[in-house]
Design an enzyme around this catalytic site. Structure first.
Site, PDB file in Angstrom:
ATOM      1  N   GLU A  60       3.562   1.982   6.848  1.00 41.28           N
ATOM      2  CA  GLU A  60       3.677   3.213   6.054  1.00 41.28           C
ATOM      3  C   GLU A  60       2.583   4.214   6.389  1.00 41.28           C
ATOM      4  OE1 GLU A  60       4.262   0.195   4.878  1.00 41.28           O
ATOM      5  OE2 GLU A  60       6.343   0.400   4.262  1.00 41.28           O
ATOM      6  N   HIS A 129       9.203  -4.573  -5.879  1.00 42.89           N
ATOM      7  CA  HIS A 129      10.277  -3.585  -5.709  1.00 42.89           C
ATOM      8  C   HIS A 129      10.562  -2.841  -7.011  1.00 42.89           C
ATOM      9  CE1 HIS A 129      10.846  -6.616  -2.550  1.00 42.89           C
ATOM     10  NE2 HIS A 129      11.283  -5.595  -1.803  1.00 42.89           N
TER      11      HIS A 129
END
Lengths: 327, 435
Positions: A60, A129
Site C-alpha cells: 500500500e 476487514h
C-alpha cells in the site's frame, strides 16, 4: 432515473472520469484484470486498457507513493486500497507527504489524488476487514475526508474528488455496497465536497451520522416517528472540511444532538462534532450532547454474536435517541 | 445601653419623612446595618439600616406616621435592658446616619426547579417566563425547551418588552417598519391587583359604590397630584410640536454603541435628546428660566430633569446637573446611572432637586406626541414621542425615515410662541443634523 447500487454508482463515476480526462488512471490490488475485489472497476480494464487500470503489488505504501509521484506530474490518480484496514502501511506517504506537499511548497505543488477505501464492519470480516479509519485522517489538515452514503452522492462526490486539487480520502461503507440502492441520474453531475445534507427534517432532536450509520439513523428516525419523536437526520457526507453551518443550524432548531458512528467512541469523529456544538451552540442546548459509537475494544470481533454486540444498529440508535429526547 | 433609632434626614433640603414600614417587629433580633425600616419622603423611598445589633426593644412611631427628621423612632438593645426615660437631646446639626443605600436584602430562595438547560434559561429571559409557573415534562420533571415554548404559546402573546424608542437602533434601521417597530402584542392590560380596601375610610366627597376599590394615597402619589395641580394653576401651559428625522442619530448610535459599551455605558436615545435640549437652551436661554415676582430668572446652569416612570411607584424626576458641560458620553452615563437608581429606588433625595428643564420620554409607551405638564418652577418641558418610520417628502420624493415628534410645553408668561419655537427648532435641527 435508473436505480443502482452504491458500488455500481462508484464504478460509473470512475468510468466517466476515465473517459473525461486522459490523465485519470486507477491503480490498486486486483483493480485491473479482476475488476476489483468488490467489482468497483468491473469492465474498465477492457475499456481503457492496462495503462490506465494498473494492477499493483501488495504494497500500500507503494500504491500511494506511486500516486503521489504521478499526481505531482499532473496525473489524476485514483488509488484503491482494497480494505481500509490495509491503509496503515501507507500512512507515512499519506500523512507526511501527500497532506503536506502543497503547504511545504508554498502552493507550488499539489497532489490531486483520490484514495478509495472500503471501510466498516457488520459483514463478518473480523479484525482485518472491518475497521473504520476516518478519525485518523480527519485529524490531518491537508487531506479531505469524504464518506458518501447514497449512490447519488457516491457518484457525484467521487467525480468531485477526482477533480479536486487536494489529496482526498474517499471512504466507502462496504456493507452498503450492494445493500443500498438509489436513483442516480444519467449523465454529468458532481456533488460538491463540504456541504452536509439534511436527509430528514425534524424538530425534536438532531441525529448526525455518515456512511452506513446514516441509513440506520434514518430507520431509527422512522421508528421514533410513530412514538411522536420528530428526529432530524443529517448526513455529514464530508468529515473534513466539516459543514459547521448545517450542524449548528440544526442544533439551534432542535436543541438536542446525538452523533452516531460505528468507529469506537474515544477520540472518534463524534467528539469533534460534539465539541463544535458545545462551543458554538451552547446557549441553544436543552440536553447534553450525546455520542453513540462502537465500544472501545481493539477490533470488530469475528464471532457473529460478538460482532452484533459491537455494531451500532437502528435499534441502538432509536434507544439512544429516545432517551435523549426524553431527557 | 440601648441605641436610638432616629428618623434620618434624607437630604439637605428634607425636613421630614413618613415611616412607611417596619421591617422588624418589636422583640425581633436585628443585626447592625440590616434593613430595619422604610422611609418615604415626597420623592424618594429608602430602606434604613439598623444602627446597632440587638433586639428591637421598643417601637415609638407606628407605620404611616410622618415625623420630623431626628425624631426617635425606636430603641435597640439587649433583652431586658431598660430604656432611658427621656431621650437625650440631639446635638444641633447632628446628622443622622447617611441614608446611603445598603445592600438589598437577599432574595427569597428560588424554588428548586432542577437543572435549567442553557436554552431554557435563555428562552425564559427572552419571553420573561417565570419558570416556577412552568410544568416540566423532562427526566425527573426537568423543564424542557418544549415546556417553555408551550407555556409561552398558551399564555397571552407577550412580546419581549420593547421600549418604543429604544428599540430601533438595536436592530437594522432599514428593515421593514413592522419588524423594527413591532407593535407590543395586544396583551390585555392586566387588571389592577386588588388593593386592600380601607375599612373605615371616611369618604368626604365621593360615595363609594359596592365593588369600588379605594386605593390609599401613597406619599408619592399625593406629591405628584399636588405638584400637577399646582403647576397647571401656576403656569399658562402652551404646547408646540415639531418633528425631527432621527436617521443620523440612529446611525451615530449604531456606530458608537459598542465603543460606549466599552466604557460601560449603554448609549440610549435619551442621551441624544438631552444633548439636543442643551443645544436648544444655549440658543434660547429664556427656555432655561423661572418666573418670579421680581422678574424672569434666567439660569446659568443647565440642570436637566429626566422624568422616569416607576410604574406603580409613580413618577420621579432625577436631575442631571450641569448637563451643559457634559459630552454625549457624560450625558449617557448620567442617564444610565440616574434611571437605574431611580428604578431601584436608590436615588439620593437631593438628586431630584434643582432642575431647570425637563425631558419626558412619553414615546416609551407608544405615544406620538403629548402635552406634558411643566415641573415648577421651570419654564418648559420637552416630550419626546415614539420614534416611528414614516413616509416623508424630501426633495419632492417620498422617503421612509425614522421620525420623532417633539412636544414642547412652555410657560407663556416667560416665553412667547416665536421664542419657544426658536428653542424647539434648534432641538430638532440638532437631532436631524447630528454629527
Amino acid at each position: 432515473m435508473p436505480e443502482m447500487t452504491l458500488i455500481e454508482a462508484i464504478r460509473q463515476a470512475q468510468d466517466e472520469e476515465l473517459a473525461r480526462d486522459p490523465n485519470v488512471f486507477i491503480t490498486g490490488e486486483d483493480v485491473g484484470v479482476r475488476g476489483g475485489v468488490f467489482r468497483a472497476t468491473m469492465g474498465l480494464y477492457d475499456k481503457y486498457g492496462p495503462n490506465r487500470l494498473i494492477d499493483s503489488p501488495l504494497a500500500e505504501d507503494s500504491i500511494v507513493g506511486v500516486g503521489i509521484g504521478a499526481a505531482l506530474y499532473g496525473m489524476r490518480p485514483i488509488l484503491e486500497i482494497q480494505f481500509a484496514d490495509f491503509i496503515h502501511p501507507a500512512l507515512n506517504q499519506i500523512i507526511s507527504e501527500a497532506a503536506k506537499m502543497c503547504y511545504r511548497s508554498n502552493g507550488e505543488w499539489t497532489v490531486p489524488l483520490v484514495i478509495r477505501a472500503p471501510y466498516g464492519g457488520g459483514i463478518g470480516g473480523g479484525l482485518y476487514h472491518s475497521q473504520s479509519v476516518e478519525a485518523l485522517f480527519a485529524h490531518v489538515p491537508g487531506l479531505k475526508v469524504v464518506i458518501p452514503s447514497t449512490p447519488y452522492d457516491a457518484k457525484g462526490l467521487l467525480k468531485a474528488a477526482v477533480r479536486d486539487p487536494n489529496p482526498i480520502i474517499f471512504l466507502e461503507p462496504k456493507k452498503g455496497y450492494r445493500l443500498i440502492k438509489g436513483e442516480v441520474p444519467e449523465g454529468e453531475y458532481v456533488v460538491p465536497i463540504g456541504p452536509a445534507r439534511i436527509s430528514r427534517p425534524g424538530r425534536d432532536l438532531s441525529l448526525f451520522a455518515y456512511g452506513m450509520m446514516h441509513h440506520y439513523a434514518l430507520q431509527a428516525a422512522q421508528k421514533l416517528e410513530s412514538e411522536g419523536i420528530d428526529v432530524e437526520v443529517v448526513d455529514l457526507r464530508t468529515l473534513y472540511p466539516v459543514d459547521k453551518e448545517t450542524i449548528l443550524n440544526s442544533v439551534r432548531k432542535t436543541s438536542r444532538a446525538l452523533i452516531v458512528h460505528e468507529d469506537n467512541l474515544t477520540g472518534g469523529y463524534g467528539a469533534e462534532i460534539a465539541a463544535i456544538i458545545a462551543d458554538e451552540a451552547f446557549t441553544d442546548l436543552d440536553a447534553p450532547v450525546r455520542r453513540l459509537a462502537g465500544p472501545d475494544v481493539p477490533a470488530v470481533p469475528f464471532s457473529h454474536p460478538m460482532q452484533d454486540w459491537f455494531m451500532v444498529n437502528p435499534e441502538k440508535i432509536a434507544a439512544a435517541a429516545r432517551k435523549l429526547a426524553q431527557w | 445601653m440601648p441605641t436610638q433609632v432616629i428618623m434620618p434626614q434624607l437630604g439637605e433640603s428634607v425636613v421630614e419623612g413618613t415611616l412607611t414600614r417596619w421591617l422588624k417587629k418589636e422583640g425581633e433580633p436585628v443585626a447592625e446595618l440590616e434593613d430595619l425600616l422604610e422611609v418615604t419622603t415626597d420623592k424618594v423611598a429608602s430602606e434604613i439600616p439598623s444602627p446597632a445589633s440587638g433586639i428591637l426593644l421598643q417601637v415609638l412611631v407606628e407605620e404611616g406616621k410622618t415625623v420630623l427628621a431626628h425624631t426617635i423612632l425606636a430603641w435597640i438593645g439587649q433583652p431586658g435592658e431598660e430604656i432611658p426615660a427621656a431621650p437625650r437631646p440631639q446635638p444641633a446639626g447632628h446628622a443622622a446616619p447617611a441614608a446611603l443605600p445598603s445592600s438589598s436584602p437577599a432574595a427569597a430562595p428560588a424554588a428548586d426547579l432542577g437543572f435549567i438547560s442553557p436554552i431554557v434559561m435563555r428562552l425564559a429571559k427572552e419571553y420573561a417566563v417565570d419558570l416556577t409557573q412552568v410544568k416540566g415534562s423532562g427526566e425527573k420533571g426537568r423543564i424542557t425547551k418544549r415546556d417553555v415554548m408551550a407555556y409561552v404559546e398558551k399564555r397571552q402573546p407577550l412580546a419581549p418588552v420593547q421600549a418604543a424608542w429604544e428599540t430601533p437602533a438595536d436592530g437594522d434601521l432599514f428593515r421593514p417598519t413592522e419588524l423594527v417597530f413591532a407593535q407590543p402584542a395586544s396583551a390585555p392590560v392586566p387588571a389592577p391587583a386588588p388593593v386592600s380596601v380601607l375599612p373605615a375610610q371616611p369618604a368626604a366627597s365621593a360615595a363609594p359604590a359596592v365593588g369600588d376599590t379605594l386605593i390609599p394615597l401613597s406619599p408619592v402619589r399625593r406629591a405628584i397630584a399636588e405638584h400637577m395641580v399646582l403647576s397647571k394653576h401656576t403656569s399658562p401651559h402652551v404646547t408646540t410640536v415639531m418633528e425631527a428625522d432621527m436617521s443620523r442619530v440612529s446611525a451615530h448610535r449604531e456606530a458608537n454603541k459598542a465603543a460606549f459599551a466599552k466604557e460601560g455605558v449603554h448609549l440610549t436615545f435619551t442621551a441624544y435628546f438631552m444633548a439636543a435640549i442643551v443645544a436648544g437652551l444655549k440658543a434660547q436661554p429664556l427656555a432655561n428660566a423661572s418666573w418670579s415676582a421680581d422678574g424672569i430668572l434666567v439660569h446659568h446652569a443647565i440642570n436637566l430633569g429626566m422624568a422616569t416612570d416607576l410604574g406603580e411607584g409613580g413618577l420621579i424626576v432625577p436631575v442631571i446637573r450641569s448637563a451643559g458641560d457634559l459630552s454625549l458620553l457624560g450625558l449617557a452615563r448620567a442617564v444610565n446611572d440616574l434611571s437605574s437608581r431611580a428604578r431601584s429606588k436608590r436615588l439620593l433625595p437631593d438628586e431630584t432637586k434643582g432642575g431647570t428643564f425637563t425631558l419626558t420620554n412619553h414615546g416609551t409607551g407608544g405615544s406620538l406626541f403629548a402635552t406634558p405638564i411643566i415641573t415648577q418652577p421651570q419654564a418648559g418641558i420637552l416630550g419626546a414621542g415614539r420614534i416611528q418610520k414614516r413616509a416623508v417628502v424630501i426633495n419632492d420624493a417620498i422617503a421612509i425615515r425614522p421620525m420623532v415628534y417633539l412636544s414642547f410645553t412652555f410657560d407663556h408668561r416667560i416665553l412667547d410662541g416665536a421664542a419657544a419655537d426658536h428653542f424647539l427648532a434648534k432641538v430638532a435641527e440638532t437631532l436631524q443634523n447630528w454629527v
